[in-house]
Design an enzyme around this catalytic site. Structure first.
Site, PDB file in Angstrom:
ATOM      1  N   ASP A  49       0.871  -1.165   0.000  1.00 12.03           N
ATOM      2  CA  ASP A  49       0.000   0.000   0.000  1.00 12.03           C
ATOM      3  C   ASP A  49       0.916   1.225   0.000  1.00 12.03           C
ATOM      4  O   ASP A  49       2.132   1.109   0.157  1.00 12.03           O
ATOM      5  CB  ASP A  49      -0.971  -0.016   1.194  1.00 12.03           C
ATOM      6  CG  ASP A  49      -2.210   0.849   0.904  1.00 12.03           C
ATOM      7  OD1 ASP A  49      -2.133   1.716   0.014  1.00 12.03           O
ATOM      8  OD2 ASP A  49      -3.243   0.670   1.568  1.00 12.03           O
TER       9      ASP A  49
HETATM   10  C1  BGC Z   1      -5.026   3.224  -0.220  1.00 13.13           C
HETATM   11  C2  BGC Z   1      -5.169   2.252  -1.366  1.00 13.13           C
HETATM   12  C3  BGC Z   1      -5.027   3.004  -2.660  1.00 13.13           C
HETATM   13  C4  BGC Z   1      -3.680   3.686  -2.677  1.00 13.13           C
HETATM   14  C5  BGC Z   1      -3.401   4.451  -3.959  1.00 13.13           C
HETATM   15  C6  BGC Z   1      -3.743   3.988  -0.336  1.00 13.13           C
HETATM   16  O1  BGC Z   1      -3.645   4.919   0.669  1.00 13.13           O
HETATM   17  O2  BGC Z   1      -5.059   2.521   1.011  1.00 13.13           O
HETATM   18  O3  BGC Z   1      -6.408   1.606  -1.308  1.00 13.13           O
HETATM   19  O4  BGC Z   1      -5.149   2.120  -3.740  1.00 13.13           O
HETATM   20  O5  BGC Z   1      -3.635   4.599  -1.589  1.00 13.13           O
HETATM   21  O6  BGC Z   1      -4.174   5.579  -4.039  1.00 13.13           O
END
Ligand code: BGC
Length: 725
Positions: A294
């Site tokens: 993530d």
């Molecule tokens: C979120 C993800 C997301 C990623 C990219 C993260 O903070 O938890 O779900 O895909 O950001 O935007």
């Protein structure tokens, strides 16, 4: 309130990158088909059509690779020795993003296209431009229809590719353990079976065009402290409650990639969690794709992360940079680990033909009439009618002369949170506009406020019926923003109270991402519907349900409790928490607590009857499948769609078991008076529990109770089967 610098910084960092049975229904077998046809023939003239049906199942996908896998592996065998360590490590991190797209490095010398990731679960990210805004995942889960979800996945896949991406950062499949979780709206509810079936649908659809990335692996269901929280969980709970849907995504849908979660599980951050990434995901489940972390604060280390099985650090190299090269050179990370990661990244790119079929920007494919039409279809199918006393709904246009539409939210586009899943459609139909579009001869009186003036009161009193639109908005719940309470705001509760006194026929339309406590006002109003965050066409769908142009058919994919005390603990900004086995309907069942609205519950404008439950063979071996059929009849006067549910209970299990587990469901259209025979098929092995002592799934030779009906709290038909050694 915890204002520690770490939390505030984490939030700030995070916001930087936002510009913002088995449906258990198998294809008809020959014998069943003949039986079905015979029955149908016998029934000619008896006024009832009688069919055996299998629920629509997402299209099967054979293996990970779209092209012959051996060719891909041979190509990688050829490439790897020709790549420098620097080139290989470069593939293992994002290169920052712009315009909502998050690329990883491409390598033109070697013809490696690179990945271009983009959010997310309710449509392509607002940061990338306008796109179709579908109802949120929770709303779509309320359709209980994986084949409809496959069409949503496909539409989002098409838009992703047409906007320049080749990986869609969706679906979100974390368990809704508690409705205060800020990202509740993104996921498919509280039950691993529903989560898994819907995820499989989405992924199969999306992966006709791009790779999907199922997220967040794993046990990610608290958001305020997501970057720090350590979730302690026992192995059985992990395996039975928090992982089955990820496994379905991997083994049944062949998901291209998996995003690790921010949080820790049992003391290890998910991106460096060997047990999750290596032991379970890659070794045990045989996942062939790559794992990306993530985003900001999602990767915490160099060596432990690579050794655990993290393949890509997103969104840019902080740990997977010179430090990784140095770690290989010093021997802390064997080069074989780098090769294994790069093999997975290359496999994904070649298997999904990203080199030969690059994204092609094509605005005509984005927010197309087909896709906004699908958003409307899904919104219609996702609205749950929770209460309808004295047939207050539908509103008969020939009798209701005037309708007051009340509440600030009535005239507000309200399609979900402002985090990474935010979508920016070019228009949003508000409930007020939708009602206006469909009111016909009904005189609509707009009162789009939460605080009524004397004039408003007079208008509400004078109307034949009042619709009050209330609920949650992005400020109440979202990414890095757990809900503070389960009820509506006191202003909204007061508004409902006031309107219900002024007008006997007060209909409450709720919006929001998960359960809302309704105890303060539910008895004062005759009708309530849950519209969730219904997407850009939501206002039209709400109106169609209100006026009865659409017969509501959705059911809750979560429990609506009577009190927060009925749920597992959800402390304020916890840094550590222990998850138990029970949450949702299983917890309420165990404690004998009555929910306000049960899991799987939803009303319609017609009635259904369940009859003739039959199991093909009541005594089974572990290798066989349980086959259950049941008749469902639409006994009402209008066409509808029923979501039939199958639950299993355990007699004399050696371990603690839930009172009942959902094991199958099917969404079936039924004309007025029509009967269909549904057949569920469930491998006996699926009834196993995870035996921690031997680290294995164990199917017990005991008796199992099979119950079928319209909701978890209404299972009129029941029978027993026995599994023998
Ligand atoms: C979120 C993800 C997301 C990623 C990219 C993260 O903070 O938890 O779900 O895909 O950001 O935007």
């Amino acid at each position: 309130m915890d204002n520690s610098p770490t939390l505030t910084t984490a939030r700030f960092l995070h916001h930087l990158h936002w510009p913002g049975v088995r449906t258990l229904m198998r294809p008809l077998r020959g014998v069943d088909l003949v039986a079905g046809l015979l029955t149908a023939l016998l029934c000619v003239g008896c006024g009832v059509s009688y069919d055996e049906v299998a629920a629509p199942e997402p299209t099967p996908q054979a293996g990970y690779c779209r092209i012959p896998a051996a060719e891909v592996e041979a190509r990688i065998d050829d490439l790897l020795p020709r790549m420098t360590l620097e080139e290989k490590v470069a593939m293992m991190a994002g290169t920052s993003g712009a315009d909502g797209m998050w690329p990883t490095s491409r390598n033109d010398r070697l013809g490696i296209p690179g990945l271009i990731m983009v959010d997310g679960p309710r449509g392509v990210s607002a940061a990338a431009g306008h796109a179709t805004a579908f109802p949120v995942g929770m709303a779509r889960a309320a359709t209980w229809d994986p084949s409809l979800e496959e069409r949503v996945g496909e539409a989002i896949g098409i838009e992703t590719r047409a906007m320049g991406g080749n990986v869609i950062l969706a679906p979100t499949v974390n368990v809704l353990r508690h409705p205060r979780w800020g990202r509740a709206q993104e996921t498919y509810g509280e039950d691993p079976l529903v989560l898994g079936r819907m995820a499989v649908g989405f992924i199969r659809g999306a992966q006709r065009h791009v790779l999907a990335s199922v997220k967040h692996f794993a046990v990610n269901s608290i958001d305020d402290t997501r970057n720090f929280i350590d979730v302690t969980i026992d192995e059985r709970t992990l395996r039975e409650i928090y992982l089955p849907h990820f496994r379905a995504a991997v083994q049944e849908a062949q998901v291209g990639s998996v995003m690790s979660a921010y949080n820790m599980v049992n003391g290890q951050y998910c991106a460096e969690n060997t047990h999750l990434l290596h032991d379970i995901l890659k070794e045990e489940w045989g996942f062939e794709g790559f794992v990306e972390s993530d985003w900001h604060l999602g990767t915490r280390s160099t060596v432990p992360s690579v050794l655990a099985g993290l393949d890509i650090e997103m969104p840019k190299p902080i740990y997977f940079d010179e430090r990784l090269i140095a770690a290989v050179e010093s021997g802390a990370v064997p080069e074989a680990n780098i090769d294994a990661a790069v093999r997975r990244i290359l496999r994904a790119q070649f298997c999904f033909e990203l080199d030969t079929k690059p994204p092609q920007k094509d605005p005509t494919l984005v927010e197309s009439p087909e896709h906004t039409g699908l958003a409307l279809e899904v919104a219609r199918r996702s609205i749950v009618l929770l209460k309808n006393d004295a047939a207050s709904l539908p509103l008969d246009r020939s009798r209701v002369r005037s309708l007051a539409v009340v509440g600030k939210l009535a005239d507000q586009g309200n399609i979900g949170d402002n985090g990474s899943s935010r979508v920016d459609p070019s228009y949003i139909v508000t409930p007020l506009q939708g009602i206006q579009n469909h009111a016909g001869p009904v005189n609509m009186v707009a009162v789009p406020t939460d605080v009524l003036s004397d004039e408003d009161r007079a208008a509400v009193r004078a109307a034949d019926a009042a619709v009050v639109v209330v609920g949650l908005v992005a400020a109440d719940e979202g990414e890095a923003n757990d809900r503070e309470r389960l009820g509506l705001s006191s202003k909204q509760e007061q508004l409902i109270a006031e309107v219900s006194v002024l007008n006997d026929r007060t209909i409450v339309v709720l919006e929001g991402g998960s359960a809302i406590l309704v105890e303060a006002w539910i008895d004062a109003v005759p009708a309530v519907m849950m519209a969730w965050y219904p997407g850009q066409e939501g206002g039209n769908a709400i109106a169609e349900v209100l006026f009865g142009d659409v017969n509501p058919s959705a059911k809750l994919p979560i429990v609506f409790p009577r009190a927060e005390a009925d749920l597992p603990p959800f402390p304020y900004r916890p840094l550590a928490i222990t998850y138990g086995y029970y949450h949702g309907y299983r917890l309420l069942d165990r404690n004998g607590t009555k929910p306000r609205f049960p899991f799987g519950f939803g009303l319609g404008y017609t009635e259904y009857r369940y009859s003739n439950l039959e199991v093909a063979r009541p005594v089974l071996s572990r290798e066989e499948s349980l086959r259950v059929s049941v008749d469902v009849t639409n006994t009402g006067a209008r066409a509808g769609r029923e979501i039939a549910q199958l639950y299993v209970s355990y007699r004399g299990s050696a371990v603690d078991r839930p009172v009942k587990d959902l094991r199958g469901f099917a969404s079936v259209p039924l004309a007025a008076g029509e009967t269909k025979r549904l057949s569920f098929e469930l491998p006996v092995k699926d009834l196993a529990y995870y035996d921690v002592d031997v680290a294995r799934w164990t199917t017990e030779a005991i008796r199992y109770v099979v119950q079928v009906g319209p909701s978890s709290a209404d299972l009129p038909l029941s029978t027993e089967i026995e599994v023998r050694d």
